[in-house]
Design an enzyme around this catalytic site. Sequence first.
Site, PDB file in Angstrom:
ATOM      1  N   GLY A  42     -10.099   7.152  -8.614  1.00 38.03           N
ATOM      2  CA  GLY A  42     -10.632   7.474  -7.602  1.00 38.03           C
ATOM      3  C   GLY A  42      -9.766   7.711  -6.007  1.00 38.03           C
ATOM      4  N   GLY A  47     -13.850   2.624  -2.784  1.00 39.13           N
ATOM      5  CA  GLY A  47     -15.233   2.043  -3.181  1.00 39.13           C
ATOM      6  C   GLY A  47     -14.526   0.883  -4.688  1.00 39.13           C
ATOM      7  CE  LYS A  48      -9.124   2.817  -6.506  1.00 38.13           C
ATOM      8  NZ  LYS A  48      -9.291   4.069  -5.256  1.00 38.13           N
ATOM      9  CD  GLU A 173      -4.396   0.566  -7.857  1.00 44.55           C
ATOM     10  OE1 GLU A 173      -4.201   0.425  -7.800  1.00 44.55           O
ATOM     11  OE2 GLU A 173      -5.804   1.154  -7.319  1.00 44.55           O
TER      12      GLU A 173
END
Length: 506
Positions: A42, A47-48, A173
């Site tokens: 996203g 909000g990830k 990430e």
Amino acid sequence: MTDVITVMSLGWQYASTHGTPIQALRDVNCYVAAGKLAGIVGPTGSGKTTLGQALTGIIPHILDGTLTGFVRVADMNVKSTSVSNISSKVGYVPQNPVDLFVTNEVENEIAFPLENRGVAPDEIRARVDEVLAMLHIEAFRHRDPRTLSEGEMMRVAIGSAIAAEPDVLILDEVLAVLDENGAQDLYNILERMLARGAAVVMIDLDTRWMREHADNVFLMVGGEIIRSTGREIFTREASLLESVGVNIPRAERAPLTIAQLEPEQTADAIIEFDHVDYLYPRSENDDSPQLQDVNVRIPRGAFVGVVGPNGSGKTTLLTMINSQILPSRGRVLVDETDTRECGVRRMAREVAYLDQDPLHMMLTRNVRREIEFAPHALGIPSEEVNKRVNALIRAFNLYEIEDSDPIALSAGQNRLVALAATLASQTPILVLDEPVAGLDYRLKTRFMTMVRELNDQGITVIMASNDSELVERYCTHALRLDAGRVVDFGPLRPLQPTAQAARKVR
């Protein structure tokens, strides 16, 4: 197949120091079975990371806010289970792993979760050796992890997270700072974990591996999951993904081709490294220099991409340009001024520097004041500062968070604020260390276009990046480092001199 992760009607509202709560998650529902890989994708600020933190217990036990709904992970109700108990079955690698380091030696960092579980010393030693080998970080065994490069620190954090063979692994990430070898090591580890029945949740803007291996893909926008599907989303709904900023994997690109730099192309050098060595304070077992005999002249008006594997010296090279660190041998000249003769404050008039970790740059508790801070400190008139800040807020669409505390924002939003604060100074030299890590494709393109426009106006840009496609697309030159030495430096394409680049900016 049994679900090892169950999320039902999950909502999360961050507490705010300004009295206005920030709604980060809205009615989130998702399920992940044992032995499956789930990808969460996203745009920046969707909000990830918040969802990942809810799976680890950081939310609601460490961060302030209001949780609604239900989260169960590895047979534990997150709301009623302590973070320490959750961590016994859930491994977590955050975007900034340095914040979680608890020891001053790599092997102890990896051993720590095993010691907490009461594993026998002989078994700990064997497991630590195995993890070090899987991640190819045996040479760092006795190093303080905080002295490593960002990519090397990420490998240590991965090692610590997988050492106890958790039932669930959450990755946030991690690919942004890993070089290709580090990414491949991670892929090999994930394949083994999935084969033994562990569940893996990969939150990432780099979707190459997800496209081939994800069993579930959750697309988040505005704190909600708007698609819950399989990896076919990358082909069937590619246009939707691209419209919200998710990068669609392309074919592998050929290595950068760096041309020979001719002497006349550096006749007007704005930055010069004159036989520079740099030796970090290290353990007694490692006294090798981080930079070795770097001898480079960077032309005025160039846009230089600094590339190389993790630990090759990219960040060290960049931090020398604004006097953050000084050479152990040799000289660094910035517009003919020796960096030894001026500190960081004086150099700030010539060089704007973007740190790899945006939180290291934050000096205020308000987004607008953060962007204003440097130009005000440089004595720029308030009217001009206000004009610049308004333009940057507009360019990065920061209206909704303009009055927020930067620390309460997502990592991607923090990076946007740091980027805007760096650009606000409008100095003759712009130094960027992995500037677009954590940004979605739309924001990455917007920022890089802005930087290229500044370069077209004569601003010299030095950018470290693991993204060779980014370097090839935007840079005029590339500088390749390996083991602290310059192995290539030259133009990537024929240069088109501009009037601005042909003269001194200041």
